[in-house]
Design a protein around this motif. Structure first.
Motif, short mmCIF file in Angstrom:
data_model
loop_
_atom_site.label_atom_id
_atom_site.label_comp_id
_atom_site.label_asym_id
_atom_site.label_seq_id
_atom_site.Cartn_x
_atom_site.Cartn_y
_atom_site.Cartn_z
N ARG A 142 0.83 -1.21 0.00
CA ARG A 142 0.00 0.00 0.00
C ARG A 142 0.87 1.26 0.00
N GLU A 145 2.05 2.18 -3.38
CA GLU A 145 1.01 2.80 -4.19
C GLU A 145 0.73 4.24 -3.76
N ILE A 147 -0.42 5.24 -0.66
CA ILE A 147 -1.64 5.32 0.16
C ILE A 147 -1.24 5.71 1.58
N ARG A 158 -8.64 14.57 5.78
CA ARG A 158 -9.11 13.79 4.64
C ARG A 158 -10.43 14.36 4.13
N ASP A 162 -14.21 11.46 -0.46
CA ASP A 162 -13.11 10.62 -0.96
C ASP A 162 -11.96 10.66 0.05
N LYS A 163 -11.85 9.62 0.86
CA LYS A 163 -10.87 9.60 1.94
C LYS A 163 -9.43 9.58 1.44
N SER A 164 -9.21 9.27 0.16
CA SER A 164 -7.84 9.23 -0.36
C SER A 164 -7.32 10.63 -0.68
N LYS A 165 -8.20 11.62 -0.71
CA LYS A 165 -7.80 12.99 -1.01
C LYS A 165 -7.51 13.75 0.29
N HIS A 273 1.72 15.39 -4.27
CA HIS A 273 0.66 14.44 -3.93
C HIS A 273 -0.60 15.14 -3.44
N HIS A 274 -0.44 16.30 -2.80
CA HIS A 274 -1.56 17.02 -2.20
C HIS A 274 -1.22 18.51 -2.17
#
Length: 649
Positions: A142, A145, A147, A158, A162-165, A273-274
């Motif tokens: 993970r 990737e 995560i 978060r 969408d918890k991945s953002k 990434h953010h």
């Protein structure tokens, strides 16, 4: 007394170990079948069997010799999953003459009739290691990737859908920017932490706790109500704030072992990434500042510049040229003015025995010298950036590698010669009957010469190995430096961030004159001397003083007139500070003092004579940029020096 021991951990298979109560029921039923009753229970809930420092187990072993006769467990894996430690525990029960009864296998430590007990304990350990290995692989997959499996740091959250953002929390982001800004202005970890606490800025754990309460979660996490040095340090070193996700920063090599730092080249890095809270240039600058502060033992400063709320901007780069110690900022208030200056820390704390001069430099003088130097650097900086090519970097890198390889080959060749020389020496000594001393002396001289060559080559190799080539983002940094230079020229003053971007080091000599070293090798492009600059400026003032007298329509002049006229020309002078220039005019025979206070200085030279004096002075001191002082060393308390070391201290 009969007691039972139960344990459950996250390592276990939940299908077999539903709960602590389930184990108690199985043990109680088994004891009842043996006409016994469990009098007391010891339990460890949520503790791994690989760890033997468990509260329940520790209490059981402490009470074993008091009133306990036998201990019941559902199976050996409840006792533990560490093969060697479980076997040692069984031996301990035997030595104490206590019974350990395992319900699932009917094992009794008193009879010890199970020949496969070692295999059972080995399998129990293998199970937890397999689980650990599987979890580690799943986590690593993970992480590869990109995560994020933990909570985002202070300033982020978060996305609810969408918890991945990852999203920025504006209020917390302002606090993060505040921390970075305070550090750039010269504050240390402790000062920043105290400032945040005093201004009631919530700590990261306080913010997380409030968020969990809003989500209806119950947590036993400890809450820090006061900011600490480590919180500030971690925030300043976390590249998450520039939009970079860095995973696998720590890893453990054994089950439940200690986490160890993973080298940066082995971490998983995902840039952009953010959203970023801090720009990359500021972040990189702060990392350089942190490293420099560690080397220089910098602890912050409360000294301030005129018209600025920024702590002493030169704190991490200002040094004594003779003893190498940092310069201490000092502020003293007199009846006439407030004086701000720097002196050598060694001189200030230990006296003349340890550093003979104070190396005093006035605040205004230092700022003026640095700004003047930077103005001169601007054109050179533009040229360097325009002509900088990454191909040059690659070529230089290859050249260094080739030199390194060439020197290593020469060292190997000299060592081969040394071996041949030794062999030849042995052969010649065997044939030199009676001449051994001559042979030894000859070969010793040759050997010494080769060893000297090897040593010299090794020193060259060491120097090349220590060579630090410019990194590949140096052009971006230089472009950033050019922006700073333009801003400095525009506003005429520097702040702490400007200093850190541009200046590598400033050394002040015993006369109070600074030697400025800029970053990116710019100092080698410009020849600049503060002493020459001072002389040039003084020569300009002397020339303008002559011109003002030449243009005087009256037959006399005064300090009031000259001070106002020079100030209007950009040379701020009071009536008192203009007197040395008038004294020079008297020495040159241009004016002479009179008894009339309304006409204090009579002009005695004709305009033709004065024009000739001015022309000669200009040709000798200004026309070809010469900087020889045309005044004596008592003018203004200056000579080649600034304020003399003992003056005013």
């Amino acid at each position: 007394m009969n007691v039972g021991y139960v344990r459950l951990s996250r390592d276990d298979d939940k299908r077999n170990y539903v709960s602590i109560e389930n184990q108690k029921l199985i043990i109680s039923q088994f004891a009842a079948e043996c006409n016994m009753v469990i009098d007391r229970w010891y339990e460890d809930d949520g503790v791994s069997g690989y760890i033997f420092n468990r509260p329940g187990l520790n209490q059981l072993m402490d009470d074993l010799d008091k009133d306990i006769d036998r201990v019941f467990v559902k199976d050996l894996s409840r006792v533990g999953r560490h093969n060697a430690k479980v076997l040692l525990l069984l031996e301990d029960f035997k030595e104490r003459k206590k019974e350990l009864i395992v319900v699932d296998t009917n094992y009794n430590s008193e009879t010890d009739d199970d020949d496969t007990i070692g295999i059972t304990t080995w399998y129990n350990e293998k199970y937890v290691k397999d689980i650990s290995r599987k979890i580690k692989r799943a986590l690593e997959a993970r992480q590869k990737e990109g995560i994020l499996m933990t909570q985002p740091p202070f300033g982020y959250k978060r996305n609810e859908i969408d918890k991945s953002k990852i999203e920025i929390i504006p209020k917390e982001a302002e606090y993060v920017k505040m921390v970075y800004d305070l550090y750039l202005k010269g504050s240390g970890y402790r000062m920043i932490a105290n400032y945040l606490t005093e201004n009631k800025v919530p700590t990261p754990s306080m913010v997380r706790h409030e968020r969990e309460l809003e989500e209806g979660k119950i947590t036993k996490r400890q809450i820090a109500t006061v900011w600490s040095d480590s919180m500030v340090k971690d925030m300043l070193g976390n590249d998450f704030y520039i939009g970079t996700l860095r995973l696998r920063k720590r890893a453990r090599s054994t089950v439940h072992g200690k986490d160890k730092r993973v080298p940066k080249d082995e971490q998983y890095v995902f840039e952009n990434h953010h959203p970023a809270i801090i720009d990359k240039a500021s972040f990189d600058l702060i990392q350089d500042m942190k490293e420099k502060r560690v080397k220089n033992n910098y602890r912050g400063s409360r000294g301030q510049w005129i018209g600025s709320e920024i702590p002493n901007p030169f704190g991490s780069c200002l040094f004594c040229k003779d003893c190498g110690s940092r310069l201490t900022p000092i502020r003293r208030t007199t009846s006439s003015r407030e004086r701000k200056y720097y002196i050598c820390t060694t001189y200030n704390t230990k006296g003349k025995r340890y550093c003979s001069k104070s190396h005093l430099i006035e605040e205004e003088d230092l700022m003026e010298d640095v700004v003047t130097y930077i103005k001169l650097c601007r054109d050179s900086l533009c040229e360097v950036i325009a002509t900088y090519d990454m191909k040059d970097f690659d070529s230089e890198k290859r050249t260094v590698e080739e030199k390194r390889s060439e020197i290593q080959n020469q060292i190997d060749e000299r060592k081969k010669q040394l071996k041949v020389l030794f062999t030849q020496k042995v052969r010649d000594l065997s044939n030199a009957h009676g001449n051994e001393d001559i042979v030894n002396e000859t070969y010793d001289a040759l050997q010494k010469d080769i060893l000297s060559q090897i040593h010299g080559l090794e020193m060259q190799l060491k120097e090349l190995n220590d060579t630090s080539l410019e990194n590949e983002d140096v052009k971006e940094k230089m472009e950033n430096a050019l922006q700073v230079v333009n801003k400095i020229i525009e506003k005429g003053v520097l702040d702490r961030k400007d200093i850190e971007i541009l200046i590598e080091r400033i050394e002040v000599d015993e006369g109070g004159l600074p030697e400025i070293e800029l970053k990116y090798g710019l100092s080698g492009l410009i020849q600049y001397s503060p002493a020459q600059e001072m002389n040039r400026r003084e020569n300009e003032i002397i020339y303008h003083t002559m011109r003002l007298i030449y243009e005087e329509e009256r037959s006399y002049t005064s300090a009031k007139y000259l001070s106002k006229a020079l100030t209007d020309l950009g040379y701020p002078k009071s009536k008192k500070s203009v007197l040395p220039y008038i004294g020079l005019m008297i020495d040159m025979g241009i004016v002479e003092p009179s008894d009339n206070s309304l006409k204090p200085y009579t002009i005695v030279k004709s305009k033709e004579d004065l024009q000739e004096i001015m022309n000669n002075f200009f040709c000798e001191n200004l026309a070809d940029n010469t900087t020889n002082p045309a005044y004596d060393h008592d003018l203004h308390g200056y000579g080649a020096n600034r304020w003399y070391a003992g003056d005013g201290i």
